[in-house]
Design a protein around this motif. Structure first.
Motif: not given
Lengths: 249, 318, 305
Positions: A134-135, A154, A157-158, A185, A188
């Motif tokens: 997720t960068d 992010r 989300l992670a 995003f 991903q």
């Protein structure tokens, strides 16, 4: 068998019907978007799916078993995870700790009082893997409260991904981010298409039509149409109730 | 980065312990044996504050009834001694068992609620225990009762010596600090701290918060009971005054004074509060007035306690 | 036995209205301002002392009570302005600590001004004496007057909460604070009025109880925790809850205190029954609270939990 099934869900706050006889079947591996104007009841629907709210009537099934009255944590253990519209992380924890705790929730008992959790390599490795994807791999030791808004989204989300769900409920994951960051995003999410079933609530129509296999339109707590993005785009009822409005504004 | 922060706090605690260990030497040099007596009281309150910090600072549970556990500890000594059981270990064991039961039941009820309700319910349960011990006329009721002797250690009455008692209390404090430190850094501790940070998020990743909070509540109650056992021995006296809600308020004050959620801060808070109390008492019988003013000013101007002040000073300097 | 029961019911009712007078203000401050105020019991004590002093000064209980009320209003306004106002946006922990500090300040100040000895307030002549109730049973007129005064305030408060604009704001504020703010109501002024009202009611309770209990430094402590129990049982923010909670708590406390030991005697020998009764009676209220909260964590009339 559908992965997630909603049978005739109803929920009222006083006289206000926020969920009005909603039935829906989400198939394994699909991205199912739910769109609708503000106040249509999208977030309360997600809250019922994840267990923060209990519907007045109706039934929710995950892989065929009834989860309507399970608590939120119990649903997570069945493989149902969510992200929040308003970023909901642990601000005093580092990025790595945020995600490692989500990994911990599904790996062994947490009633362990002596071992140093910070030194549990399996937890940290699994968390790193999710954060790399997720960068956020270069932000591991930053406090979550100090992240930028895009990074927050992010991390949100992670954390959800780290619980290793089979169904992911995404409540406006792109809220407040735009441009290149939003595109990354979307990429991903697209990368996980097929492996993971997703229910996506989103206002960004470009993202919805780029990602979704099917779209349901929620207006005043009722689903007025369900179909492929193309069907929805051309549905006259939808255009009248929603898309038209959007274009006019 | 959290790692250096935690490391710094352990160093702070070790410095505190070293200071305590040297206190009897200072008392001897100053020819003031009373320092050791006060020192033991500070150590006992340090244990109680440490225990409260575990749930208040790390679990965000503002228990306003923690003096009840001091009471269980203190009365365990008085009641068992009356029946000829004088062993310190047995006193502690009895206090811990009773406290665990009480914490489990009242914690389960209290944790059904949040915020203001939680504060008031724990306060009310604390009062319940207060009235219970007030009604024990065999143990002096309101007035309490003196202890004929201190608890015995392995059949010997070495604890009668203030110096021995002081070092035993210090050893207990250090052991419990180590325990609390390990708990905070464990899997369990991470979940507990996560609940403080954001309970909704903790539920959404698959933890049922209440089970963890209740466990911490019970652990904290048991640790406070041990402080109660030591406190009764230090004073050689027990009374419901150990359990009044003022005492619970003072415990909270100690934790906040030192900076909640730091463990070593709680011990520093206990030191500061009792030294302040003893010192103010020298000047005026109305020391509580000064104390109240300090309390109000601290909340209004330095909500993060001494830790907050120190951190602000350090930031100003760097 | 019946006589004793009637007597205890009346005593319970009298304690109940006093608790209500204190709890009503406390529940509004909790519900509307979201402030935990440990110093509320202290106000009850201050009301007692002020009434005693003003009564001694003027030679009349009634003048004393009359002078105490504006003084109480002033104290409420000052306290709100100097301390409470700064706590609205703070955590409950901060509120607990700051108001705990206020308790210490008030207790010591009272000791400095009035000393530690209890102060008696003479019974006003008008209400002195007892009236026959049934058979040989008599009841002091003054205690009946307390019940009447408490009920009158309760009715007045009920009318105000349900039929005035201020009351509408209070009700809305207890459950939907941001809506009240959105209505453009000067929220600061509303809070100040609520706090002043709560202070006056608590002081009034302390004033009217002065002739039957002597005024002393511990009087605030004894009611504070009971009042908390009332507020929790009734539901935070609910004046109706405060009323029924107060009556319930007072009845359990008074009637249970007398009949607990009697009931115990049925199952235990007299000595054990005496001890068990004395032990259980003061705990009854808390057991009642635990039972109610177990079933309804938000209290009997509470909207929020």
């Amino acid at each position: 068998m559908s992965r997630l099934t909603l049978h005739d869900l109803c929920l009222s706050f006083g006289a206000l019907k926020v969920t009005d006889h909603v039935s829906l079947a989400v198939e394994p591996g699909e991205i199912h978007a739910i769109i609708g104007p503000n106040g249509a009841g999208k977030t309360t629907l997600i809250a019922q799916l994840s267990g923060q709210l209990t519907p007045d009537s109706g039934r929710i099934e995950l892989d065929g078993s009834d989860i309507t009255h399970l608590s939120p944590p119990a649903r997570v253990h069945r493989g149902l995870a969510r992200s929040f519209q308003i970023t909901s992380v642990l601000p005093g924890f580092s990025v790595l700790e945020n995600v490692a705790l989500a990994v911990q929730a599904r790996s062994g008992s947490s009633f362990r009082f002596f071992g140093r959790v910070a030194e549990e390599q399996p937890l940290n490795d699994a968390a790193r893997a999710v954060l790399d994807a997720t960068d956020l791999g270069d932000r591991l030791h930053v406090l979550a409260g100090a992240l930028s808004h895009g990074e927050h989204r992010r991390l949100e989300l992670a954390i959800a991904l780290a619980t290793d769900p089979s169904v992911l409920l995404l409540d406006e994951p792109l809220a407040g981010i735009g441009g290149a960051e939003a595109e990354r995003f979307v990429e991903q999410l697209r990368a996980r298409k097929g492996q993971l079933t997703m229910v996506l609530i989103e206002h960004d129509m470009d993202a919805v039509f780029a990602l979704a296999d099917r779209v349901s339109v929620l207006v005043y707590g009722r689903i007025i149409a369900t179909g492929t993005p193309d069907q929805i785009r051309s549905d006259p009822a939808v255009r009248a109730a929603y898309l038209g409005q959007e274009e006019a504004s | 980065m959290t790692a250096p922060r935690i490391h710094g706090r352990v160093v702070a605690a070790l410095m505190l312990f070293a200071g305590f260990a040297l206190l009897p030497l200072v008392a001897w040099l100053a020819d003031d044996p009373f320092l050791v007596v006060i020192g033991a009281r500070i150590l006992a309150y340090g244990i109680a504050a440490l225990a409260l910090d575990l749930i208040l600072g790390f679990g965000a549970m503002v228990s306003f009834g923690h003096a009840a556990y001091l009471g269980f500890g203190a009365y365990a000594v008085a009641i068992l001694s009356r029946f000829g059981i004088t062993d310190l270990g047995l006193h502690m064991a009895a206090a811990v068992v009773v406290s665990a039961g009480f914490a489990l039941i009242t914690g389960a009820i209290s944790l059904r609620t949040r915020g203001v309700y939680f504060i008031m319910i724990t306060l009310a349960f604390g009062q319940m225990v207060y009235f219970f011990f007030t009604s024990l006329s065999a143990f002096g009721g309101d007035d309490g009762t003196g202890l004929r002797q201190r608890s015995t250690l392995l059949g010997s009455s070495v604890l009668e010596h203030d110096l021995v008692f002081f070092y035993v209390t210090l050893a207990v404090l250090m052991a419990l600090f180590w325990l609390a430190h390990r708990i905070v850094g464990s899997r369990f501790g991470r979940v507990l701290t996560g609940i403080r940070e954001n309970p909704t998020r903790i539920e959404a990743i698959g933890f049922a918060p209440r089970r963890y909070q209740l466990t911490a509540f019970v652990i904290s109650g048991c640790m406070t009971a041990i402080a109660g056992v030591l406190l009764a021995n230090q004073a050689e006296f027990v009374s419901p005054a150990f359990i009044s809600w003022h005492r619970s308020g003072e415990l909270i004050f100690m934790v906040v004074l030192g900076g909640a959620g730091t463990l070593s801060g709680a011990i520093a808070g206990a030191v500061t509060m009792i030294v302040l109390e003893e010192w103010l008492e020298v000047f005026t019988e109305h020391w509580k007035l000064v104390f109240g003013i300090i309390l109000v000013l601290m909340v209004l101007y330095s909500p993060r306690g001494i830790t907050g002040i120190i951190e602000r000073l350090m930031r100003g300097r760097s | 036995m019946t006589n004793l029961l009637v007597l205890q019911l009346l005593n319970g009712l009298q304690l109940g209205v006093l608790l209500f007078l204190i709890a009503a203000g406390l529940t509004l401050v909790f519900g509307i301002m979201d402030v935990v105020n440990l110093a509320h019991g202290v106000l009850y004590m201050v009301g007692g002392y002020l009434t005693a002093s003003f009564a001694a000064l003027t030679g009349s209980f009634w003048l004393g009570l009359g002078l105490m009320i504006p003084a109480a209003a002033l104290i409420g306004l000052v306290l709100e302005y100097v301390v409470i106002r700064r706590l609205y946006e703070r955590s409950h922990l901060d509120q607990v600590l700051a108001t705990f500090g206020l308790v210490m300040i008030a207790n010591e100040t009272v000791k400095i001004i009035w000393g530690t000895a209890p102060i008696g307030v003479p019974m006003p002549e008008l209400l002195d004496g007892s009236i026959p109730l049934m058979g040989p049973l008599k009841y002091p007129v003054y205690r009946l007057a307390i019940i009447a005064a408490g009920l009158a305030v309760a009715v007045g408060l009920y009318v105000m909460v349900n039929h005035t604009r201020l009351g509408m704001l209070l009700r809305a504020g207890a459950t939907h604070r941001n809506i009240v703010a959105a209505l453009g109501v000067p929220i600061g002024r509303l809070f100040a009025i609520v706090f002043m009202l709560g202070t006056v009611m608590a002081c009034f309770a302390g004033g009217i109880v002065a002739p039957i209990l002597s005024v002393d430094t511990g009087m605030g402590e004894s009611v504070l925790i009971l009042t908390f129990v009332v507020v929790v049982i009734g539901g935070i923010g609910s004046v109706k809850g405060a009323f029924f909670g107060a009556i319930l708590v007072a009845l359990v406390d008074t009637v249970g205190g007398v009949f607990g030991p009697i009931a115990m005697r049925a199952v235990l020998d007299p000595a054990a029954a005496g001890q068990a009764g004395r032990t259980l009676a003061p705990m009854l209220v808390y057991i009642l609270m635990a039972a109610i909260l177990f079933a309804r964590p938000q209290g009997l009339f509470g909207a929020r939990s």
